[in-house]
Structures are given as structure tokens and as C-alpha cells.
Design a protein around this motif. Structure first.
Motif, short mmCIF file in Angstrom:
data_model
loop_
_atom_site.label_atom_id
_atom_site.label_comp_id
_atom_site.label_asym_id
_atom_site.label_seq_id
_atom_site.Cartn_x
_atom_site.Cartn_y
_atom_site.Cartn_z
N LYS A 4 0.83 -1.20 0.00
CA LYS A 4 0.00 0.00 0.00
C LYS A 4 0.87 1.26 0.00
O LYS A 4 0.58 2.22 -0.70
N TYR A 8 2.32 4.70 -3.34
CA TYR A 8 2.47 6.16 -3.25
C TYR A 8 3.91 6.62 -3.41
O TYR A 8 4.22 7.79 -3.16
N GLN A 9 4.79 5.75 -3.85
CA GLN A 9 6.20 6.10 -4.00
C GLN A 9 6.42 7.29 -4.94
O GLN A 9 7.18 8.20 -4.61
N GLN A 11 4.52 9.84 -5.57
CA GLN A 11 4.08 11.06 -4.90
C GLN A 11 5.02 11.44 -3.75
O GLN A 11 5.32 12.62 -3.55
N ALA A 12 5.51 10.45 -3.02
CA ALA A 12 6.45 10.72 -1.93
C ALA A 12 7.75 11.28 -2.49
O ALA A 12 8.33 12.23 -1.93
#
Length: 138
Positions: A4, A8-9, A11-12
Motif C-alpha cells: 500500500k 504512493y512512491q 508522490q512521496a
């Protein structure tokens, strides 16, 4: 949980790039225009040219990173700049970052080093050029 978070990698990574770019723009504004006014005593006159060049690089490089435009080459230049800043200006005071106020220079150097290899992440102008990174691996 790991899967999960991995989703989002991009965006991070973009947040790391954007915040680093904002901090560099801020630093460049202080060095070039003294905005906001620095709380530190003025630097010695013999460093004025070097600090002006550093400030211009920070303003331009920070803005490019903020937009995610030419991310990899900009990160390469900024990484080198931070290495020079640490070894040329902080280390002569003391080798230890806690004593020479060089912690930020080291962190920025390695953040930019990472961005050279990772690319810009999400929300970047580089992503709109239609050029996709080649797959990793030999």
C-alpha cells in the motif's frame, strides 16, 4: 502494508523534490536579495562573489527542481555544489557536521544524489515531455 505504501512512491518522491526545491529557492532568496532579512551577521566581504554565485545557483536550481524540469541534470549540479560547499566551506571549520553547521549541506547533497538516479517522481514537467525513462537493469 508495504504494498500500500509502495503505491504512493511517486508522490512521496515528488514531495521530497518539491520541498527540497522550495528550501533551495528560499536559501537563494536570502543569499541574493536578503529576503527575508538574514538574522546572521553579514559574511566577510571576500566571500561575496562566491555567495552570490551560490545564491543564483540555488534560486535557479531550486526553481527547476520545484517544477520537476530537467530534474536529473539539475540534481547533478546541485549535488556537486553541496559537496563543494561541505568540503570547501564547512570542513575547514571542523570535520564534524554538528560542529561546522554542515548537516544541511550533506543532506542536500545526498537528496540530490538520489534524485539524479530516481528522477522527479509525480507532478513534474519532466513527465509531460513524453519521454519515458528506460527500464532499470543491465
Amino acid at each position: 502494508m508495504s504494498e500500500k505504501l509502495s503505491a504512493y512512491q511517486p508522490q512521496a518522491l515528488a514531495l521530497l523534490r518539491i520541498v527540497s526545491g522550495l528550501l533551495f529557492v528560499h536559501s537563494g532568496l536570502v543569499l541574493v536579495f536578503d529576503i527575508p532579512a538574514s538574522i546572521y551577521p553579514p559574511p566577510p566581504p571576500e566571500t561575496a562573489t562566491t555567495l552570490l554565485i551560490a545564491g543564483v545557483l540555488e534560486l535557479i536550481g531550486g526553481a527547476l527542481l520545484l517544477a520537476g524540469f530537467l530534474t536529473r541534470p539539475t540534481a547533478f549540479v546541485m549535488c556537486g555544489m553541496m559537496a563543494v560547499a561541505y568540503w570547501g566551506y564547512h570542513v575547514p571549520t571542523s570535520f564534524f557536521p554538528a560542529n561546522n553547521m554542515g548537516t544541511a549541506a550533506i543532506l542536500f547533497c545526498f537528496i540530490f544524489f538520489y534524485l539524479m538516479f530516481s528522477g522527479p517522481g509525480a507532478w513534474a514537467v519532466d513527465n509531460r515531455k513524453g519521454v519515458q525513462d528506460e527500464p532499470a537493469g543491465p
